[in-house]
Motif scaffolding. Structure first.
Motif, PDB file in Angstrom:
ATOM      1  N   LYS A 262       0.829  -1.194   0.000  1.00 56.95           N
ATOM      2  CA  LYS A 262       0.000   0.000   0.000  1.00 56.95           C
ATOM      3  C   LYS A 262       0.868   1.250   0.000  1.00 56.95           C
ATOM      4  N   ALA A 263       1.973   1.192   0.746  1.00 55.54           N
ATOM      5  CA  ALA A 263       2.911   2.308   0.722  1.00 55.54           C
ATOM      6  C   ALA A 263       3.491   2.501  -0.668  1.00 55.54           C
ATOM      7  N   ARG A 264       3.774   1.407  -1.331  1.00 54.86           N
ATOM      8  CA  ARG A 264       4.287   1.494  -2.703  1.00 54.86           C
ATOM      9  C   ARG A 264       3.267   2.204  -3.606  1.00 54.86           C
ATOM     10  N   GLU A 265       1.991   1.871  -3.408  1.00 58.67           N
ATOM     11  CA  GLU A 265       0.924   2.496  -4.197  1.00 58.67           C
ATOM     12  C   GLU A 265       0.819   3.993  -3.903  1.00 58.67           C
ATOM     13  N   VAL A 266       0.895   4.350  -2.620  1.00 59.45           N
ATOM     14  CA  VAL A 266       0.812   5.758  -2.241  1.00 59.45           C
ATOM     15  C   VAL A 266       1.977   6.548  -2.820  1.00 59.45           C
ATOM     16  N   LEU A 267       3.180   6.009  -2.706  1.00 55.51           N
ATOM     17  CA  LEU A 267       4.352   6.710  -3.221  1.00 55.51           C
ATOM     18  C   LEU A 267       4.313   6.828  -4.738  1.00 55.51           C
ATOM     19  N   ALA A 268       3.808   5.802  -5.399  1.00 54.00           N
ATOM     20  CA  ALA A 268       3.671   5.873  -6.862  1.00 54.00           C
ATOM     21  C   ALA A 268       2.708   6.976  -7.256  1.00 54.00           C
ATOM     22  N   ALA A 269       1.652   7.168  -6.467  1.00 56.80           N
ATOM     23  CA  ALA A 269       0.699   8.245  -6.739  1.00 56.80           C
ATOM     24  C   ALA A 269       1.349   9.609  -6.587  1.00 56.80           C
ATOM     25  N   ALA A 270       2.443   9.673  -5.819  1.00 55.60           N
ATOM     26  CA  ALA A 270       3.186  10.919  -5.654  1.00 55.60           C
ATOM     27  C   ALA A 270       4.329  11.026  -6.658  1.00 55.60           C
ATOM     28  N   GLY A 271       4.407  10.069  -7.597  1.00 54.82           N
ATOM     29  CA  GLY A 271       5.470  10.077  -8.594  1.00 54.82           C
ATOM     30  C   GLY A 271       6.798   9.583  -8.064  1.00 54.82           C
ATOM     31  N   GLN A 272       6.755   8.798  -6.991  1.00 55.89           N
ATOM     32  CA  GLN A 272       7.978   8.293  -6.366  1.00 55.89           C
ATOM     33  C   GLN A 272       8.006   6.770  -6.399  1.00 55.89           C
ATOM     34  N   ASP A 273       9.219   6.219  -6.387  1.00 55.96           N
ATOM     35  CA  ASP A 273       9.405   4.770  -6.381  1.00 55.96           C
ATOM     36  C   ASP A 273       9.927   4.346  -5.008  1.00 55.96           C
ATOM     37  N   LEU A 274       9.223   3.436  -4.347  1.00 54.04           N
ATOM     38  CA  LEU A 274       9.594   3.031  -2.994  1.00 54.04           C
ATOM     39  C   LEU A 274      11.004   2.469  -2.941  1.00 54.04           C
ATOM     40  N   ASP A 275      11.365   1.600  -3.877  1.00 47.92           N
ATOM     41  CA  ASP A 275      12.691   0.988  -3.838  1.00 47.92           C
ATOM     42  C   ASP A 275      13.786   2.036  -3.977  1.00 47.92           C
ATOM     43  N   ALA A 276      13.577   3.010  -4.842  1.00 47.97           N
ATOM     44  CA  ALA A 276      14.570   4.073  -5.018  1.00 47.97           C
ATOM     45  C   ALA A 276      14.692   4.922  -3.758  1.00 47.97           C
ATOM     46  N   LEU A 277      13.562   5.205  -3.121  1.00 52.14           N
ATOM     47  CA  LEU A 277      13.598   5.987  -1.890  1.00 52.14           C
ATOM     48  C   LEU A 277      14.275   5.215  -0.766  1.00 52.14           C
ATOM     49  N   MET A 278      14.036   3.916  -0.710  1.00 50.08           N
ATOM     50  CA  MET A 278      14.675   3.094   0.321  1.00 50.08           C
ATOM     51  C   MET A 278      16.192   3.122   0.158  1.00 50.08           C
ATOM     52  N   ALA A 279      16.656   3.053  -1.082  1.00 50.27           N
ATOM     53  CA  ALA A 279      18.096   3.106  -1.342  1.00 50.27           C
ATOM     54  C   ALA A 279      18.659   4.471  -0.970  1.00 50.27           C
ATOM     55  N   ALA A 280      17.954   5.535  -1.333  1.00 51.00           N
ATOM     56  CA  ALA A 280      18.426   6.886  -1.041  1.00 51.00           C
ATOM     57  C   ALA A 280      18.488   7.138   0.468  1.00 51.00           C
ATOM     58  N   ALA A 281      17.536   6.575   1.207  1.00 52.81           N
ATOM     59  CA  ALA A 281      17.448   6.826   2.645  1.00 52.81           C
ATOM     60  C   ALA A 281      18.605   6.204   3.422  1.00 52.81           C
ATOM     61  N   ARG A 282      19.334   5.306   2.812  1.00 55.56           N
ATOM     62  CA  ARG A 282      20.475   4.670   3.471  1.00 55.56           C
ATOM     63  C   ARG A 282      21.715   5.562   3.452  1.00 55.56           C
ATOM     64  N   GLU A 283      21.667   6.651   2.685  1.00 57.49           N
ATOM     65  CA  GLU A 283      22.828   7.516   2.541  1.00 57.49           C
ATOM     66  C   GLU A 283      22.754   8.685   3.516  1.00 57.49           C
ATOM     67  N   LYS A 284      23.931   9.106   3.988  1.00 60.47           N
ATOM     68  CA  LYS A 284      23.997  10.150   5.005  1.00 60.47           C
ATOM     69  C   LYS A 284      23.458  11.486   4.512  1.00 60.47           C
ATOM     70  N   ASP A 285      23.575  11.736   3.214  1.00 57.76           N
ATOM     71  CA  ASP A 285      23.126  13.016   2.672  1.00 57.76           C
ATOM     72  C   ASP A 285      21.668  12.982   2.217  1.00 57.76           C
ATOM     73  N   PHE A 286      20.912  11.960   2.639  1.00 59.66           N
ATOM     74  CA  PHE A 286      19.505  11.868   2.260  1.00 59.66           C
ATOM     75  C   PHE A 286      18.742  13.110   2.699  1.00 59.66           C
ATOM     76  N   GLU A 287      17.850  13.584   1.835  1.00 65.76           N
ATOM     77  CA  GLU A 287      16.967  14.695   2.174  1.00 65.76           C
ATOM     78  C   GLU A 287      15.525  14.230   2.080  1.00 65.76           C
ATOM     79  N   ALA A 288      14.731  14.609   3.073  1.00 66.07           N
ATOM     80  CA  ALA A 288      13.325  14.213   3.110  1.00 66.07           C
ATOM     81  C   ALA A 288      12.598  14.673   1.853  1.00 66.07           C
ATOM     82  N   VAL A 289      11.538  13.940   1.503  1.00 68.50           N
ATOM     83  CA  VAL A 289      10.824  14.180   0.248  1.00 68.50           C
ATOM     84  C   VAL A 289       9.361  14.515   0.545  1.00 68.50           C
TER      85      VAL A 289
END
Length: 567
Positions: A262-289
């Motif tokens: 369901k989270a994947r569906e919500v993020l897709a509706a916002a034009g975002q990909d859950l897997d890509a966000l999960m990868a980005a969130a592992r980095e120290k320079d991640f910025e909230a979206v």
């Protein structure tokens, strides 16, 4: 709450003194006194465990007649053991509790997408509760912001909320912490060993501190270490909390979870990909979206207030009576529960945690027989652990003995009757200098330490000691060994599996007169040595450098120039 492992990892056997020099010195820098063994009564362990696990106590649920009988019995046993009342002449500390039961849940409606609204059904798609004592809870058009793992860790140079104003907004958060999936114990968040930043409790607390109106964690079975069925059952029905008094910490209006797809569906509706966000969130320079979507829901709450009690006995110190060493165990269990096989609806909680409560009595008696130590020994039987560590948390928030005068402690939660073992399991090894006391106490035991075999599950943060740890007090959490003298690790895993599958949190967790107590008594001898060493030592053990609790300990020690000091 308990750590019931399926299998040990013998390849990870380690000594408890690893990497502890960075906390302010290794073993040579600490006062690790030699102590004599205590005389711990197996008969007392059997007698108290059997009595607490009897039907007379009706499963020891707080706020019931069985709970009241438990408190009275523990006072009797503490006095018989030779302890003194621990709360200014009283044996008890009142613990005011609040029970909030949500009902009439509206869907969680996500609005703002070009494709139309998304409705998440309560229970199957999302669950939520409020920690606020309010009859009506409403979240209205709250802007959704993906905040990665929702971590603000200054000591690690990591802040997922940096630059954000979360007022009125809802944080969408990943479960576990940024190192999840790492195969080693190296990384900014201790590699595969979960830190407190990975626990849902922290994520909701931090969202509240950030001023968020809501916090929704994306459930994922492996990093959560449990399936959606556990979330669904645990977060529906009555939710109990320790009363927060007149100055509660900042809290969101709604805390909850949503299914990963369901989270994947919500993020897709916002034009975002859950897997890509999960990868980005592992980095120290991640910025909230910011997601450009809003969340709305509502539900009503039934609120019940009731009271329980912690039971406190002490053995006053002879030289430094205003310095304290804790022993903790929870006296409560589930009371009457379902299903009821053979018509038996009493969850007796013999292993969990009549055994640990009996250990407080037996250890107290052994220390009393040995005479006072230099520091005061505290034996704290806490209530409402099964409701979320509530008795321990209430004590730690309202301590009878100041936390900056509390040296450290040992927690005892559910002794499995597996027989003698070649090892002892350390849950959360390498976190504090208490490991050096453990290492010294084991020197004559011909046993080794085994680290928690599932460090990614965060078991250190799931029992009563954690209420003290997160407020800076170093605490040891040890389990029985997994490498049994008879049968090795295979036999140890079988015992744990049998208990978990057939008795844990069910009516069949009953006292058995045929139990083999040899492993439990060996562990209690170890706990006695550690407690006595801490009580006779002049050192103040600290957390290791970089541990999430060290900053709190250091700040507490500096208050008014009084209390503890790192070794």
């Amino acid at each position: 709450m308990k750590r019931l492992a399926l299998a040990a990892l013998p390849a990870l056997l380690l000594t408890a003194c690893q990497d502890l020099g960075s906390a302010g010195g290794g073993a040579d820098a600490l006062d690790l006194p030699d102590v004599a063994d205590g005389t711990i009564s197996e008969e007392t362990m059997k007698r108290v465990t059997e009595r607490l696990a009897s039907d007379e106590f009706e499963g020891r649920a707080p706020g019931t007649e069985g709970g009241a009988k438990t408190i009275a019995y523990l006072i009797e046993e503490f006095e018989k053991a030779g302890l003194s009342p621990g709360n200014n002449g009283s044996w008890v500390q009142d613990v005011p509790l609040v029970e909030i039961t949500g009902k009439e849940f509206a869907p969680l409606t996500i609005a703002g997408a070009e494709t139309g609204d998304i409705e998440l059904a309560y229970s199957t798609d999302w669950v939520g509760v409020t920690y606020r004592e309010e009859v009506q809870t409403s979240l209205e058009d709250s802007e959704l912001v993906f905040v990665g793992y929702g971590v603000n860790a200054p000591e690690r140079g990591w802040n997922d909320y940096e630059g954000l104003d979360m007022t009125g907004k809802t944080a969408v958060i990943l479960v576990n912490d940024p190192d999840y999936g790492t195969e080693t114990l190296e990384g900014p968040f201790n590699g595969k060993a979960m830190t407190y930043y990975g626990r849902w409790t922290y994520k909701f607390e931090e969202a509240g501190r950030q001023g968020a109106a809501g916090a929704i964690i994306i459930h994922d079975t492996e990093p959560a270490s449990y399936g959606w069925n556990v979330v669904e059952s645990s977060w529906s029905g009555p939710q109990a909390y320790a009363s927060r008094g007149d100055n509660p910490p900042p809290m969101t209006q709604v805390n909850g979870w949503m299914q990963k797809e369901k989270a994947r569906e919500v993020l897709a509706a916002a034009g975002q990909d859950l897997d890509a966000l999960m990868a980005a969130a592992r980095e120290k320079d991640f910025e909230a979206v910011p997601l450009g979507l809003t969340a709305s829901t509502s539900f009503r709450n039934d609120i019940r207030t009731f009271a329980s009690k912690n039971v406190i006995g002490i053995l006053e110190g002879s030289e430094r009576p205003d310095e304290y060493v804790l022993h903790t165990a929870h006296w409560d269990h589930l009371g009457r529960c379902t299903p009821a096989p053979d018509g038996d609806d009493i969850c007796n909680g013999a292993v969990d945690n009549a055994t640990g409560t009996a250990a407080l009595v037996a250890l107290g008696a052994a220390h009393a027989e040995a005479g006072p130590a230099a520091r005061t020994l505290v034996f704290l039987a806490v209530t409402a652990e099964e409701s979320g560590l509530l008795g321990a948390d209430y004590y730690a928030a309202n301590p009878v003995f100041p936390l900056n005068q509390t040296v450290g402690g040992i927690n005892m939660d559910a002794f499995l009757m597996a027989g003698a073992a070649k090892d002892v399991t350390v849950v959360g090894p390498g976190k504090s200098q208490l490991d050096l006391f453990l290492d010294k106490a084991l020197m004559n035991d011909d046993r080794v330490t085994t680290p928690n075999p599932n460090p990614e599950a965060g078991y250190y943060y799931r029992s009563d000691h954690f209420a003290f740890a997160k407020r800076g007090v170093p605490m040891l959490y040890l389990d029985g060994g997994e490498d049994l003298v008879e049968g090795g690790t295979e036999a140890g895993a079988a015992v744990a599996k049998d208990y978990r599958d057939n008795r844990y949190h069910g009516p069949k967790d009953e006292y058995d007169p045929n139990w083999d107590w040899s492993g439990v008594m060996a562990d209690l001898a170890l706990f006695y040595r550690i407690g006595r060493m801490l009580a006779d030592s002049t050192s103040w053990p600290n957390w290791v450098e970089g541990d999430e609790f060290k900053g709190t300990r250091d700040a507490n020690c500096a208050e008014d120039g009084a209390g503890c000091a790192p070794a």
